[in-house]
Every structure is written in structure tokens, then in C-alpha cells.
Design a protein around this motif. Structure first.
Motif, PDB file in Angstrom:
ATOM      1  N   LEU A 108       0.834  -1.212   0.000  1.00 19.93           N
ATOM      2  CA  LEU A 108       0.000   0.000   0.000  1.00 19.93           C
ATOM      3  C   LEU A 108       0.864   1.254   0.000  1.00 19.93           C
ATOM      4  O   LEU A 108       0.586   2.205  -0.743  1.00 19.93           O
ATOM      5  CB  LEU A 108      -0.947  -0.002   1.195  1.00 19.93           C
ATOM      6  CG  LEU A 108      -1.984  -1.135   1.254  1.00 19.93           C
ATOM      7  CD1 LEU A 108      -2.817  -1.028   2.521  1.00 19.93           C
ATOM      8  CD2 LEU A 108      -2.861  -1.140   0.027  1.00 19.93           C
ATOM      9  N   VAL A 132      -6.114   3.716  -1.433  1.00 22.71           N
ATOM     10  CA  VAL A 132      -5.492   2.404  -1.647  1.00 22.71           C
ATOM     11  C   VAL A 132      -5.870   1.400  -0.550  1.00 22.71           C
ATOM     12  O   VAL A 132      -5.874   0.194  -0.798  1.00 22.71           O
ATOM     13  CB  VAL A 132      -3.956   2.482  -1.810  1.00 22.71           C
ATOM     14  CG1 VAL A 132      -3.582   3.302  -3.020  1.00 22.71           C
ATOM     15  CG2 VAL A 132      -3.288   2.971  -0.562  1.00 22.71           C
ATOM     16  N   SER A 133      -6.212   1.897   0.636  1.00 24.59           N
ATOM     17  CA  SER A 133      -6.642   0.984   1.701  1.00 24.59           C
ATOM     18  C   SER A 133      -8.012   0.393   1.397  1.00 24.59           C
ATOM     19  O   SER A 133      -8.283  -0.752   1.742  1.00 24.59           O
ATOM     20  CB  SER A 133      -6.680   1.710   3.051  1.00 24.59           C
ATOM     21  OG  SER A 133      -5.380   2.090   3.429  1.00 24.59           O
ATOM     22  N   ARG A 145      -7.232  -1.871  -3.259  1.00 22.45           N
ATOM     23  CA  ARG A 145      -5.806  -2.084  -3.545  1.00 22.45           C
ATOM     24  C   ARG A 145      -5.478  -1.959  -5.032  1.00 22.45           C
ATOM     25  O   ARG A 145      -4.319  -1.814  -5.386  1.00 22.45           O
ATOM     26  CB  ARG A 145      -5.357  -3.441  -3.012  1.00 22.45           C
ATOM     27  CG  ARG A 145      -5.286  -3.423  -1.490  1.00 22.45           C
ATOM     28  CD  ARG A 145      -5.057  -4.742  -0.857  1.00 22.45           C
ATOM     29  NE  ARG A 145      -3.886  -5.440  -1.333  1.00 22.45           N
ATOM     30  CZ  ARG A 145      -3.565  -6.658  -0.951  1.00 22.45           C
ATOM     31  NH1 ARG A 145      -4.326  -7.303  -0.087  1.00 22.45           N
ATOM     32  NH2 ARG A 145      -2.486  -7.252  -1.417  1.00 22.45           N
TER      33      ARG A 145
END
Length: 163
Positions: free
Chosen positions: A35, A65-66, A69
Motif C-alpha cells: 500500500l 489504496v486501503s 488495492r
């Protein structure tokens, strides 16, 4: 990105980042390292395009992005909605905001529904002002929702809450 941005990324994801020139060494657990790499590479591409990155942008990139992904941070932040007279660049701060802006560009009428404080009105007005300044539209029409509530006449959300 500056040191404060790197430290914020380290704290948020529990990784260690050692910058060195155009590269960075990231250590930690596998998923947070992945990440952090996506955040760093995405924001690096944004910076290379001349778009400034703030601490809030770093936090937004981490959220992006968390939650997904496969999301590309640069695609979200490179969608410049408007550049203000003070040279402030207005960009979406989430994948949902990016989809909202894409819908505004694609359709004549878009209804933005969601919690308060998520940027719906701000982004819509930034898009509208941009269109107006580029002479793509002649005027902006701002509307507020009204609905019937029981036997009362039409009322707006703010009035309804005060009753």
C-alpha cells in the motif's frame, strides 16, 4: 513529497520508509508495504505533472489504496477540476468523488446523494465555475431539494430539522 508526508505515511501504515534520491526503501509487513508503495508511486506521478500534494492528499491517498488495492492514486488526483485564482488546484480526494465528477461530465443532470461534508456541493460548484470560465456554459443554476412532508407544504432539509 516532504518529510512530514513520509512520516504520516509511515505512521498510518506502520511501515518504515528510507528515501534515497528517486527511490525509497519500504520495510514492514507485506500488505502495508504494498500500500505504501502504491501511495508513493501514485503521488510521485501526480507531482511530476506539476500538481501540488498536501498532507490531506497523502491521507486521502492512503484511504484510497486501503479501500481498493487496485486503485491508482494518480488517476484520481490528476483529474484537475479547477485551478483557482490563488493557484489552488481542486481535485477529487476519493474514488467516489472521481466517479461523481465523471458522471457530471457525462450526463446533463446528476443527483449527488450522500452524507454531509463529502464534497458534493463543493465539487459540483468547482465544475460549474470551470465550465463558466471556459465559456462552455452561459450560466449556473443552483437548486436546493424540496419535498412534501405529511400534510405540511414543501419544506427544505434545514427548515425541517429546526421544526
Amino acid at each position: 513529497m516532504n518529510d512530514a508526508h513520509v512520516r504520516a505515511l509511515e505512521r498510518a501504515l506502520g511501515v518504515t520508509i528510507r528515501p534515497g534520491g528517486n527511490e525509497a526503501r519500504i520495510t514492514g509487513d507485506a500488505i502495508p508495504v504494498e500500500l505504501a508503495g502504491k501511495v508513493l508511486s501514485g503521488l510521485y506521478r501526480v507531482l511530476r505533472r506539476g500538481i501540488p500534494v498536501t498532507g490531506n492528499d497523502v491521507e486521502a491517498a492512503i484511504r484510497i489504496v486501503s479501500s481498493d488495492r487496485n486503485a491508482d492514486v494518480s488517476v484520481v488526483f490528476e483529474d484537475v477540476v479547477f485551478k483557482s485564482s490563488r493557484n489552488r488546484t481542486i481535485t477529487p480526494k476519493s474514488v467516489a468523488q472521481k466517479r461523481y465528477l465523471d458522471a457530471i461530465r457525462e450526463f446533463d443532470i446528476v443527483f449527488g446523494v450522500g452524507p454531509a461534508g463529502t464534497g458534493k456541493t463543493f465539487l459540483a460548484m468547482a465544475m460549474a465555475v470551470g465550465y463558466l470560465l471556459r465559456k462552455e456554459v452561459k450560466r449556473i443554476v443552483l437548486v436546493r431539494p424540496r419535498w412534501r412532508r405529511g400534510s405540511d407544504s414543501a419544506s427544505s432539509p434545514g427548515i425541517w430539522r429546526r421544526r
